[in-house]
Scaffold this motif. Structure first.
Motif, PDB file in Angstrom:
ATOM      1  N   ASP A  94     -10.618   1.682   0.495  1.00  0.00           N
ATOM      2  CA  ASP A  94     -10.090   0.314   0.538  1.00  0.00           C
ATOM      3  C   ASP A  94      -9.277   0.028  -0.722  1.00  0.00           C
ATOM      4  O   ASP A  94      -8.163  -0.516  -0.658  1.00  0.00           O
ATOM      5  CB  ASP A  94     -11.229  -0.714   0.634  1.00  0.00           C
ATOM      6  N   ARG A  98      -5.287  -0.623  -1.002  1.00  0.00           N
ATOM      7  CA  ARG A  98      -4.886  -1.927  -1.535  1.00  0.00           C
ATOM      8  C   ARG A  98      -3.920  -1.748  -2.704  1.00  0.00           C
ATOM      9  O   ARG A  98      -2.918  -2.460  -2.812  1.00  0.00           O
ATOM     10  CB  ARG A  98      -6.121  -2.716  -1.985  1.00  0.00           C
ATOM     11  N   ASP A 203      -4.470  -7.188   1.973  1.00  0.00           N
ATOM     12  CA  ASP A 203      -5.894  -7.101   2.311  1.00  0.00           C
ATOM     13  C   ASP A 203      -6.094  -7.120   3.831  1.00  0.00           C
ATOM     14  O   ASP A 203      -6.932  -6.387   4.368  1.00  0.00           O
ATOM     15  CB  ASP A 203      -6.659  -8.267   1.672  1.00  0.00           C
ATOM     16  N   ARG A 204      -5.317  -7.950   4.503  1.00  0.00           N
ATOM     17  CA  ARG A 204      -5.414  -7.996   5.962  1.00  0.00           C
ATOM     18  C   ARG A 204      -4.941  -6.679   6.568  1.00  0.00           C
ATOM     19  O   ARG A 204      -5.548  -6.163   7.521  1.00  0.00           O
ATOM     20  CB  ARG A 204      -4.590  -9.173   6.498  1.00  0.00           C
ATOM     21  N   VAL A 206      -5.093  -3.737   5.184  1.00  0.00           N
ATOM     22  CA  VAL A 206      -6.123  -2.729   4.918  1.00  0.00           C
ATOM     23  C   VAL A 206      -7.260  -2.856   5.928  1.00  0.00           C
ATOM     24  O   VAL A 206      -7.741  -1.854   6.471  1.00  0.00           O
ATOM     25  CB  VAL A 206      -6.658  -2.857   3.477  1.00  0.00           C
ATOM     26  N   ARG A 207      -7.684  -4.091   6.206  1.00  0.00           N
ATOM     27  CA  ARG A 207      -8.778  -4.294   7.166  1.00  0.00           C
ATOM     28  C   ARG A 207      -8.388  -3.787   8.555  1.00  0.00           C
ATOM     29  O   ARG A 207      -9.168  -3.100   9.227  1.00  0.00           O
ATOM     30  CB  ARG A 207      -9.164  -5.775   7.230  1.00  0.00           C
ATOM     31  N   VAL A 208      -7.190  -4.147   9.002  1.00  0.00           N
ATOM     32  CA  VAL A 208      -6.735  -3.721  10.330  1.00  0.00           C
ATOM     33  C   VAL A 208      -6.597  -2.201  10.378  1.00  0.00           C
ATOM     34  O   VAL A 208      -6.999  -1.550  11.357  1.00  0.00           O
ATOM     35  CB  VAL A 208      -5.395  -4.400  10.679  1.00  0.00           C
ATOM     36  N   ALA A 211      -9.975  -0.536  10.437  1.00  0.00           N
ATOM     37  CA  ALA A 211     -10.676  -0.776  11.693  1.00  0.00           C
ATOM     38  C   ALA A 211     -10.299   0.295  12.718  1.00  0.00           C
ATOM     39  O   ALA A 211     -11.093   0.640  13.601  1.00  0.00           O
ATOM     40  CB  ALA A 211     -10.312  -2.162  12.231  1.00  0.00           C
TER      41      ALA A 211
END
Length: 217
Positions: A94, A98, A203-204, A206-208, A211
């Motif tokens: 992460d 980032r 950040d969004r 990275v999350r997507v 996932a």
């Protein structure tokens, strides 16, 4: 000699492609092109800005478009030097993604970079080689570098590319980090986004991304 004159076949060999004098010419060209644009810039102005003779410029570059292409490559190389340097102290994927995403977007939204994109778009139809050079040294280079990193992370077991092409997945991530910032600046003259806004979009992204491609998925 006009700005688009090509050196004759019997012209003397070009000097070292990374000589101090050549760098001085490119730095002078940078100031003139960024101030006047491609069409408004002249080799006379570049010579004055660089503190060299016009003959010196033509000893290194056969035409204004060749000089601009050299400037494009210089700018892209300078921006990419630290873009994919990963702090070895950052152990989580992460944090690695980032760092790359935020560094990438800080470079993308620099006003000088936006001006460079506009100039390249303006001349690409007339000089497609310049457009190709910009694309290969910029977006393609970034995708290749990040693709290499993703392969390394796959080997470490921190990413699962699910058999997909690493470079294509890299472009997907970088495009998500881009959000709408660059388009807004290019087409509406919007100011550069605040750092916290860049970080929120990254950040969004990275999350997507994780996932779909994170090992936990």
């Amino acid at each position: 000699m006009s700005d688009t004159t090509v050196l004759a076949p019997n012209a003397p060999a070009r000097p070292d492609t990374d000589s101090p004098k050549r760098r001085e010419v490119i730095e002078g060209a940078r100031r003139v092109f960024f101030d006047k644009g491609f069409d408004g810039a002249s080799m006379d102005e570049v010579a004055r800005a660089a503190g060299v003779s016009k003959a010196t410029i033509y000893a290194h570059f056969s035409s204004k478009d060749e000089l601009f292409e050299a400037l494009v490559l210089s700018e892209r190389n300078r921006s990419a030097e630290h873009l994919f340097e990963v702090d070895p102290a950052v152990q989580d994927i992460d944090g690695v993604l980032r760092h790359i995403g935020v560094s990438f977007m800080k470079m993308m939204v620099r006003p000088d970079h936006i001006r460079l994109i506009r100039m390249v778009i303006g001349v690409a139809e007339k000089f497609p080689r310049i457009g190709f050079s910009f694309f290969d040294a910029g977006p393609n280079h970034g995708g290749r570098r990040l693709g290499e990193l993703l392969r390394e992370e796959t080997a470490r077991g921190r990413v699962d590319l699910q058999g997909e092409d690493a470079v294509e997945v890299a472009h997907l991530f970088l495009n998500m980090c881009n959000g709408n910032f660059v388009k807004a600046m290019m087409f509406t003259g919007a100011p550069p986004p605040a750092v916290e806004d860049i970080e929120a979009v990254v950040d969004r992204a990275v999350r997507v991304f994780l996932a779909s491609y994170g090992r936990a998925a």
